[in-house]
Design a protein around this motif. Structure first.
Motif, PDB file in Angstrom:
ATOM      1  N   TYR A   1      82.384  17.464 -18.910  1.00 15.30           N
ATOM      2  CA  TYR A   1      82.393  18.828 -18.376  1.00 15.30           C
ATOM      3  C   TYR A   1      83.627  19.009 -17.491  1.00 15.30           C
ATOM      4  O   TYR A   1      84.058  18.084 -16.787  1.00 15.30           O
ATOM      5  CB  TYR A   1      81.116  19.093 -17.570  1.00 15.30           C
ATOM      6  N   GLY A   2      84.157  20.211 -17.527  1.00 15.45           N
ATOM      7  CA  GLY A   2      85.358  20.501 -16.765  1.00 15.45           C
ATOM      8  C   GLY A   2      85.137  20.444 -15.267  1.00 15.45           C
ATOM      9  O   GLY A   2      84.056  20.760 -14.771  1.00 15.45           O
ATOM     10  N   ARG A   3      86.166  20.021 -14.535  1.00 18.96           N
ATOM     11  CA  ARG A   3      86.110  19.994 -13.072  1.00 18.96           C
ATOM     12  C   ARG A   3      86.284  21.406 -12.522  1.00 18.96           C
ATOM     13  O   ARG A   3      86.768  22.305 -13.209  1.00 18.96           O
ATOM     14  CB  ARG A   3      87.216  19.076 -12.534  1.00 18.96           C
ATOM     15  N   SER A   4      85.902  21.583 -11.270  1.00 20.68           N
ATOM     16  CA  SER A   4      86.056  22.897 -10.641  1.00 20.68           C
ATOM     17  C   SER A   4      87.524  23.303 -10.572  1.00 20.68           C
ATOM     18  O   SER A   4      87.863  24.496 -10.617  1.00 20.68           O
ATOM     19  CB  SER A   4      85.453  22.883  -9.234  1.00 20.68           C
ATOM     20  N   ALA A   5      88.401  22.303 -10.494  1.00 17.08           N
ATOM     21  CA  ALA A   5      89.842  22.579 -10.443  1.00 17.08           C
ATOM     22  C   ALA A   5      90.436  22.737 -11.834  1.00 17.08           C
ATOM     23  O   ALA A   5      91.628  23.031 -11.979  1.00 17.08           O
ATOM     24  CB  ALA A   5      90.558  21.448  -9.702  1.00 17.08           C
ATOM     25  N   GLY A   6      89.603  22.528 -12.866  1.00 16.08           N
ATOM     26  CA  GLY A   6      90.078  22.642 -14.241  1.00 16.08           C
ATOM     27  C   GLY A   6      90.369  21.296 -14.866  1.00 16.08           C
ATOM     28  O   GLY A   6      90.738  20.339 -14.166  1.00 16.08           O
ATOM     29  N   GLY A   7      90.227  21.235 -16.178  1.00 14.56           N
ATOM     30  CA  GLY A   7      90.509  19.995 -16.895  1.00 14.56           C
ATOM     31  C   GLY A   7      89.425  18.943 -16.703  1.00 14.56           C
ATOM     32  O   GLY A   7      88.411  19.168 -16.037  1.00 14.56           O
ATOM     33  N   ILE A   8      89.641  17.794 -17.285  1.00 15.28           N
ATOM     34  CA  ILE A   8      88.694  16.683 -17.162  1.00 15.28           C
ATOM     35  C   ILE A   8      89.453  15.393 -16.896  1.00 15.28           C
ATOM     36  O   ILE A   8      90.651  15.282 -17.155  1.00 15.28           O
ATOM     37  CB  ILE A   8      87.826  16.509 -18.432  1.00 15.28           C
ATOM     38  N   ALA A   9      88.724  14.410 -16.374  1.00 19.31           N
ATOM     39  CA  ALA A   9      89.270  13.068 -16.178  1.00 19.31           C
ATOM     40  C   ALA A   9      88.246  12.091 -16.737  1.00 19.31           C
ATOM     41  O   ALA A   9      87.036  12.363 -16.737  1.00 19.31           O
ATOM     42  CB  ALA A   9      89.523  12.790 -14.697  1.00 19.31           C
TER      43      ALA A   9
END
Length: 226
Positions: free
Chosen positions: A110-118
């Motif tokens: 799921y995407g992070r609140s800041a955008g993107g994933i890690a």
């Protein structure tokens, strides 16, 4: 057939526990408990030869054995109580995971609140080429990253959440696919993703976390807490 040992302990009022085997036969246990040990020692004192009494040193040694047996029994009870307490503490800690994100094996991110994933990859051996592909819920590949040659162990990766045309891909869920090879041979690789914890339950006393898109995961399988 009863042995002289069985007859002796029976005469002293010590029962021998019978165990039923799988074939229907019974076998007697010759192990003695704390109460049986005390009965034997008392019987020895009652029936000793008055002209040749038990040596004091032997009596002290037997008393020491009895004390050790009692101490071991008490220690076992104490250790069990400690183990039960530690299990309860582990569950309490696991409950605190609810609402947080954890890094664990899986392919749904799921995407992070800041955008993107890690995420991360656990490689079972050295690889000459490692790639990460990220697709949306419809299976459309949004991003592919070539990580090149990597040593065995854990390596991390990040995606800024942008499609090839520069638009935002949203918050997911995304499907992550890992490919690792060393020449023409595949290399064992486990994908690790961050996922939110929605609830906690227990299975056989062990905490289990519920992660959307992944399912139930033992708390012991969590690599990191966000």
């Amino acid at each position: 057939m009863a042995t002289s040992f069985d007859s002796t302990i029976a005469n002293l009022g010590i029962s021998s526990t019978a165990n039923t085997a799988a074939n229907g036969a019974t076998s007697k246990s010759t192990s003695l408990g704390q109460a049986d040990f005390l009965k034997l020692m008392t019987a020895q004192m009652k029936n000793q030869d008055p002209f040749d009494p038990v040596d004091n040193t032997q009596m002290v040694a037997q008393m020491a054995q009895f004390s050790s047996l009692a101490g071991i029994t008490e220690m076992g009870s104490t250790l069990k109580a400690i183990a039960d307490k530690l299990g309860a503490t582990s569950m309490q800690d696991a409950v605190s995971y609810v609402g947080r994100t954890v890094l664990t094996a899986g392919n749904t991110a799921y995407g992070r609140s800041a955008g993107g994933i890690a995420g991360a990859i656990e490689l079972g051996a050295e690889a000459s080429n490692v790639t990460v592909s990220i697709a949306d819920a419809n299976g459309q590949v949004l991003h592919t990253a070539d990580l090149g040659a990597q040593k065995a162990g854990t390596i991390g990766y990040e995606w800024d959440g942008k499609k090839a045309d520069g638009t935002d891909a949203g918050t997911g869920p995304f499907t992550v696919t890992i490919n690792a090879a060393d020449g023409a041979s595949n290399v064992p690789a486990t994908g690790l993703v961050w996922a939110p914890v929605t609830s906690v339950s227990t299975t056989s006393g062990s905490p289990v976390l519920t992660l959307p898109g992944i399912g139930e995961v033992p708390a012991s399988a969590v690599r990191q807490i966000g």
